[in-house]
Write a protein that holds these residues in place. Sequence first.
Motif, PDB file in Angstrom:
ATOM      1  N   TYR A 207       0.811  -1.232   0.000  1.00 53.77           N
ATOM      2  CA  TYR A 207       0.000   0.000   0.000  1.00 53.77           C
ATOM      3  C   TYR A 207       0.840   1.276   0.000  1.00 53.77           C
ATOM      4  O   TYR A 207       0.329   2.369  -0.168  1.00 53.77           O
ATOM      5  CB  TYR A 207      -0.907   0.015   1.244  1.00 53.77           C
ATOM      6  CG  TYR A 207      -0.178  -0.375   2.521  1.00 53.77           C
ATOM      7  CD1 TYR A 207       0.607   0.538   3.193  1.00 53.77           C
ATOM      8  CD2 TYR A 207      -0.254  -1.675   3.026  1.00 53.77           C
ATOM      9  CE1 TYR A 207       1.304   0.181   4.347  1.00 53.77           C
ATOM     10  CE2 TYR A 207       0.432  -2.046   4.181  1.00 53.77           C
ATOM     11  CZ  TYR A 207       1.219  -1.122   4.835  1.00 53.77           C
ATOM     12  OH  TYR A 207       1.908  -1.469   5.948  1.00 53.77           O
TER      13      TYR A 207
ATOM     14  N   TYR B  23       1.475   8.575   0.191  1.00 56.73           N
ATOM     15  CA  TYR B  23       0.160   8.562  -0.464  1.00 56.73           C
ATOM     16  C   TYR B  23      -0.010   9.906  -1.160  1.00 56.73           C
ATOM     17  O   TYR B  23       0.705  10.865  -0.854  1.00 56.73           O
ATOM     18  CB  TYR B  23      -0.954   8.331   0.570  1.00 56.73           C
ATOM     19  CG  TYR B  23      -0.784   9.171   1.817  1.00 56.73           C
ATOM     20  CD1 TYR B  23      -1.011  10.547   1.804  1.00 56.73           C
ATOM     21  CD2 TYR B  23      -0.345   8.608   3.012  1.00 56.73           C
ATOM     22  CE1 TYR B  23      -0.815  11.319   2.924  1.00 56.73           C
ATOM     23  CE2 TYR B  23      -0.145   9.369   4.145  1.00 56.73           C
ATOM     24  CZ  TYR B  23      -0.390  10.731   4.087  1.00 56.73           C
ATOM     25  OH  TYR B  23      -0.184  11.505   5.199  1.00 56.73           O
TER      26      TYR B  23
ATOM     27  N   LEU C 223       9.063   4.745  17.210  1.00 57.96           N
ATOM     28  CA  LEU C 223       7.716   4.565  16.673  1.00 57.96           C
ATOM     29  C   LEU C 223       7.733   3.511  15.570  1.00 57.96           C
ATOM     30  O   LEU C 223       8.437   3.650  14.567  1.00 57.96           O
ATOM     31  CB  LEU C 223       7.229   5.922  16.137  1.00 57.96           C
ATOM     32  CG  LEU C 223       5.920   5.988  15.366  1.00 57.96           C
ATOM     33  CD1 LEU C 223       4.781   5.362  16.144  1.00 57.96           C
ATOM     34  CD2 LEU C 223       5.586   7.446  15.060  1.00 57.96           C
ATOM     35  N   LEU C 224       6.999   2.443  15.791  1.00 58.12           N
ATOM     36  CA  LEU C 224       6.892   1.366  14.802  1.00 58.12           C
ATOM     37  C   LEU C 224       5.444   0.872  14.804  1.00 58.12           C
ATOM     38  O   LEU C 224       5.019   0.162  15.715  1.00 58.12           O
ATOM     39  CB  LEU C 224       7.843   0.216  15.178  1.00 58.12           C
ATOM     40  CG  LEU C 224       7.936  -0.932  14.165  1.00 58.12           C
ATOM     41  CD1 LEU C 224       8.847  -0.550  12.997  1.00 58.12           C
ATOM     42  CD2 LEU C 224       8.472  -2.204  14.819  1.00 58.12           C
TER      43      LEU C 224
ATOM     44  N   PRO D 257      -5.547   6.802   8.538  1.00 55.24           N
ATOM     45  CA  PRO D 257      -6.482   6.258   7.554  1.00 55.24           C
ATOM     46  C   PRO D 257      -5.734   5.845   6.289  1.00 55.24           C
ATOM     47  O   PRO D 257      -4.837   6.562   5.835  1.00 55.24           O
ATOM     48  CB  PRO D 257      -7.420   7.437   7.260  1.00 55.24           C
ATOM     49  CG  PRO D 257      -6.641   8.658   7.628  1.00 55.24           C
ATOM     50  CD  PRO D 257      -5.704   8.250   8.732  1.00 55.24           C
TER      51      PRO D 257
ATOM     52  N   GLN E 248      12.318  10.373  10.545  1.00 55.72           N
ATOM     53  CA  GLN E 248      11.528   9.347   9.864  1.00 55.72           C
ATOM     54  C   GLN E 248      12.117   9.063   8.487  1.00 55.72           C
ATOM     55  O   GLN E 248      12.569   9.967   7.794  1.00 55.72           O
ATOM     56  CB  GLN E 248      10.092   9.873   9.724  1.00 55.72           C
ATOM     57  CG  GLN E 248       9.168   8.979   8.941  1.00 55.72           C
ATOM     58  CD  GLN E 248       7.717   9.420   9.093  1.00 55.72           C
ATOM     59  OE1 GLN E 248       7.222   9.588  10.192  1.00 55.72           O
ATOM     60  NE2 GLN E 248       7.037   9.617   7.989  1.00 55.72           N
ATOM     61  N   SER E 249      12.101   7.783   8.103  1.00 57.69           N
ATOM     62  CA  SER E 249      12.581   7.430   6.756  1.00 57.69           C
ATOM     63  C   SER E 249      12.033   6.074   6.372  1.00 57.69           C
ATOM     64  O   SER E 249      11.461   5.355   7.191  1.00 57.69           O
ATOM     65  CB  SER E 249      14.107   7.354   6.749  1.00 57.69           C
ATOM     66  OG  SER E 249      14.540   6.222   7.469  1.00 57.69           O
TER      67      SER E 249
ATOM     68  N   GLU F 165       0.738  -1.852  12.170  1.00 61.37           N
ATOM     69  CA  GLU F 165      -0.077  -1.749  10.931  1.00 61.37           C
ATOM     70  C   GLU F 165      -1.366  -2.566  11.049  1.00 61.37           C
ATOM     71  O   GLU F 165      -2.445  -2.027  10.926  1.00 61.37           O
ATOM     72  CB  GLU F 165       0.692  -2.160   9.658  1.00 61.37           C
ATOM     73  CG  GLU F 165       2.086  -1.546   9.502  1.00 61.37           C
ATOM     74  CD  GLU F 165       2.127  -0.032   9.334  1.00 61.37           C
ATOM     75  OE1 GLU F 165       1.065   0.602   9.260  1.00 61.37           O
ATOM     76  OE2 GLU F 165       3.254   0.522   9.295  1.00 61.37           O
TER      77      GLU F 165
HETATM   78  N1  SAH Z   1       9.800   2.830   7.636  1.00 60.98           N
HETATM   79  C1  SAH Z   1       9.218   3.360   8.803  1.00 60.98           C
HETATM   80  C2  SAH Z   1       8.371   4.606   8.598  1.00 60.98           C
HETATM   81  C3  SAH Z   1       7.779   4.773   7.283  1.00 60.98           C
HETATM   82  S1  SAH Z   1       6.394   5.799   7.260  1.00 60.98           S
HETATM   83  C4  SAH Z   1       8.424   2.329   9.546  1.00 60.98           C
HETATM   84  O1  SAH Z   1       8.306   1.203   9.082  1.00 60.98           O
HETATM   85  O2  SAH Z   1       7.959   2.633  10.619  1.00 60.98           O
HETATM   86  C5  SAH Z   1       5.267   4.652   6.686  1.00 60.98           C
HETATM   87  C6  SAH Z   1       3.941   4.717   7.443  1.00 60.98           C
HETATM   88  O3  SAH Z   1       2.969   5.301   6.600  1.00 60.98           O
HETATM   89  C7  SAH Z   1       3.479   3.315   7.735  1.00 60.98           C
HETATM   90  O4  SAH Z   1       3.699   3.042   9.082  1.00 60.98           O
HETATM   91  C8  SAH Z   1       2.023   3.272   7.331  1.00 60.98           C
HETATM   92  O5  SAH Z   1       1.189   3.110   8.452  1.00 60.98           O
HETATM   93  C9  SAH Z   1       1.753   4.613   6.653  1.00 60.98           C
HETATM   94  N2  SAH Z   1       1.269   4.406   5.256  1.00 60.98           N
HETATM   95  C10 SAH Z   1       1.898   3.764   4.267  1.00 60.98           C
HETATM   96  N3  SAH Z   1       1.148   3.760   3.137  1.00 60.98           N
HETATM   97  C11 SAH Z   1       0.018   4.418   3.436  1.00 60.98           C
HETATM   98  C12 SAH Z   1      -1.143   4.746   2.686  1.00 60.98           C
HETATM   99  N4  SAH Z   1      -1.300   4.382   1.408  1.00 60.98           N
HETATM  100  N5  SAH Z   1      -2.114   5.439   3.315  1.00 60.98           N
HETATM  101  C13 SAH Z   1      -1.979   5.823   4.592  1.00 60.98           C
HETATM  102  N6  SAH Z   1      -0.899   5.556   5.354  1.00 60.98           N
HETATM  103  C14 SAH Z   1       0.096   4.846   4.789  1.00 60.98           C
END
Ligand code: SAH
Length: 364
Positions: A69, A320, A157-158, A229, A107-108, A161
């Motif tokens: 996603y 996104y 922060l992890l 969301p 954050q990365s 999901e």
């Molecule tokens: N690599 C790091 C941080 C990455 S930020 C980690 O794993 O924590 C990525 C965050 O964005 C994810 O934790 C996810 O919850 C959110 N994310 C990713 N794709 C998304 C989408 N299509 N819509 C909303 N949130 C999304």
Amino acid sequence: MNTDIDLILNKAALEHFLTEKEILRLLELKDFSALTCAADSVRQKYLGDEVHLRALIEFSNYCGQNCVYCGLRRDNRVLERYRIEPDEIIELAKKAKSYGYKTIVLQSGEDRYYSVEKLVKIISEIKKSDMALTLRIGEKTYEEYKAFRDAGADRYLLRIETTDEELYAKYDPGMSLSNRKQCLENIKKLGYETGSGIIVGLPGQTLQSIAKDILYLKSIPVDMAGIGPFIYNPDTPVYCGKTQNLEFKTRLKEFEKNNFETSLKVMAVLRLLMPDINIPATTAMETLNPQGRIIALQSGANVVMPNATEGERRKQYAIYPGKICISDTPAKCSFCITNKIKSIGRTVSQHQGFHKKAINKEYI
Ligand code: SAH
């Protein structure tokens, strides 16, 4: 009168415990104003009116993972990738301090370019300027988490999901739910303030599975929970083939509105169950609704994470589409969010905003 709902809300507000079935009842509500109202009162009672700001530095959009996603996924060839060098990251953090921020969030994507050595240097330099530091850089080994903690990182922060095995396997190929849980255990064991959270509205995700996620976050227990969301990204396989589908496009708005509302409900339930934790009003919420973060702050949230990344990179950290404030400067974001917070009678905290555990007999 929704008497059974009133009973559940009263129980949650007093005991801060609900069964999976009761949580599900709340998540199913069509009119959920009583739920967000109850969460807002619990937030007020335990945390007062302060909102903590965390300056977000998105320092690399390279990612070795391939979450179906997410726009940063390894196989997304459309995304222009960038990395910010350690010295510049440290500079950005110092600038964020000059805007009044007390916490930096680094954050990365999961980018191996940043070795433990590089990260330790970044962390210890930023810590010299007396700011709280959160890392959000994905799954690492125990030893790596330990090195970052020893260098001074305060929080990690992890997001889990989803705790649904099947969904996890479908959406996070090459990763495993048990390893992610293990990472969170390691983070907790090392004494980090532990943040987690979920993504809400993945196709196939049920409210029942979200109810289980909420109980999982409580069982850790997290110090912070971020709820985002799900937003369709046309450059990812979740969207694949749907671009030409007219019916899908017309349903998209409704689908995303629903994800926004479910996220509010999840946040509100979390506030009732974990009255003193930190809950951010997430950027993804404001992407789906121009007042999203303010609505979230009035539904249980007490934290906002304004973007402190500069220039083109704001746009390129494209998880996104439609991400907010991509053409703004860090100074503008700080000014703008401060005004929004004041406009609803809340105040910007002058503290680092660590999780203040309530010493309250009725909440154990
Ligand atoms: N690599 C790091 C941080 C990455 S930020 C980690 O794993 O924590 C990525 C965050 O964005 C994810 O934790 C996810 O919850 C959110 N994310 C990713 N794709 C998304 C989408 N299509 N819509 C909303 N949130 C999304």
